[in-house]
Design an enzyme around this catalytic site. Sequence first.
Site, mmCIF file in Angstrom:
data_model
loop_
_atom_site.group_PDB
_atom_site.id
_atom_site.type_symbol
_atom_site.label_atom_id
_atom_site.label_comp_id
_atom_site.label_asym_id
_atom_site.label_seq_id
_atom_site.Cartn_x
_atom_site.Cartn_y
_atom_site.Cartn_z
ATOM 1 N N SER A 1 12.559 4.472 5.940
ATOM 2 C CA SER A 1 13.242 4.545 7.229
ATOM 3 C C SER A 1 12.271 4.686 8.385
ATOM 4 O O SER A 1 11.059 4.727 8.213
ATOM 5 C CB SER A 1 14.249 5.689 7.292
ATOM 6 O OG SER A 1 13.565 6.928 7.331
ATOM 7 N N ALA B 1 7.194 3.736 2.355
ATOM 8 C CA ALA B 1 6.097 2.795 2.116
ATOM 9 C C ALA B 1 5.574 2.174 3.407
ATOM 10 O O ALA B 1 4.382 1.866 3.524
ATOM 11 C CB ALA B 1 6.556 1.705 1.154
ATOM 12 N N ALA B 2 6.436 2.012 4.407
ATOM 13 C CA ALA B 2 6.018 1.427 5.683
ATOM 14 C C ALA B 2 5.001 2.294 6.417
ATOM 15 O O ALA B 2 4.325 1.819 7.331
ATOM 16 C CB ALA B 2 7.229 1.175 6.572
ATOM 17 N N THR C 1 13.570 -2.088 8.342
ATOM 18 C CA THR C 1 14.026 -0.859 7.708
ATOM 19 C C THR C 1 15.307 -0.431 8.415
ATOM 20 O O THR C 1 15.937 -1.223 9.095
ATOM 21 C CB THR C 1 12.935 0.238 7.743
ATOM 22 O OG1 THR C 1 13.352 1.344 6.931
ATOM 23 C CG2 THR C 1 12.625 0.712 9.148
ATOM 24 N N TYR C 2 15.672 0.828 8.278
ATOM 25 C CA TYR C 2 16.840 1.361 8.973
ATOM 26 C C TYR C 2 16.414 2.589 9.773
ATOM 27 O O TYR C 2 15.348 3.152 9.560
ATOM 28 C CB TYR C 2 17.967 1.702 7.987
ATOM 29 C CG TYR C 2 17.591 2.761 6.978
ATOM 30 C CD1 TYR C 2 17.865 4.105 7.225
ATOM 31 C CD2 TYR C 2 16.952 2.425 5.792
ATOM 32 C CE1 TYR C 2 17.513 5.081 6.301
ATOM 33 C CE2 TYR C 2 16.607 3.391 4.869
ATOM 34 C CZ TYR C 2 16.887 4.718 5.129
ATOM 35 O OH TYR C 2 16.537 5.680 4.229
#
EC number: 4.1.1.11
Length: 132
Positions: free
Chosen positions: A25, A74-75, A57-58
């Site tokens: 997120s 992971a981002a 993503t959100y």
Amino acid sequence: MKRTFLNSKIHRATVTGSELNYVGSMAIDAELMKAANILPFERIEIVNVNNGQRWATYVIEAEPGSGIMEVRGAAARLAEVGDIVIIFTYIEIEEPIPVPWHPRVVMVNEKNQISEIRHIAADKPSELLFSL
């Protein structure tokens, strides 16, 4: 036929944190979300101006007025604290496209505080291609 258009963006926000061991997120200051018409858990696209990375993503709502712009999961490997990012949301519109179409652009300062809200306008759909 449906077409996908820019709905809103938060322009040149500064990454304030990253948390690799989180279940994905992006946490965004709730005031910025409201200004950009972004809802919690809505899909967003992010571009890192510093390194060219782009991902989706959100959103998770962060404390209003906090200036938080935190990459999670992971981002977190795609952005570092201090990087400049642009957050995009999109909308699907059934043709005929309403004219003029007005995406909202939330400009922020280095502390992720709103400095200006703009509306990109075009008199006909073909002009949208040249104004974004």
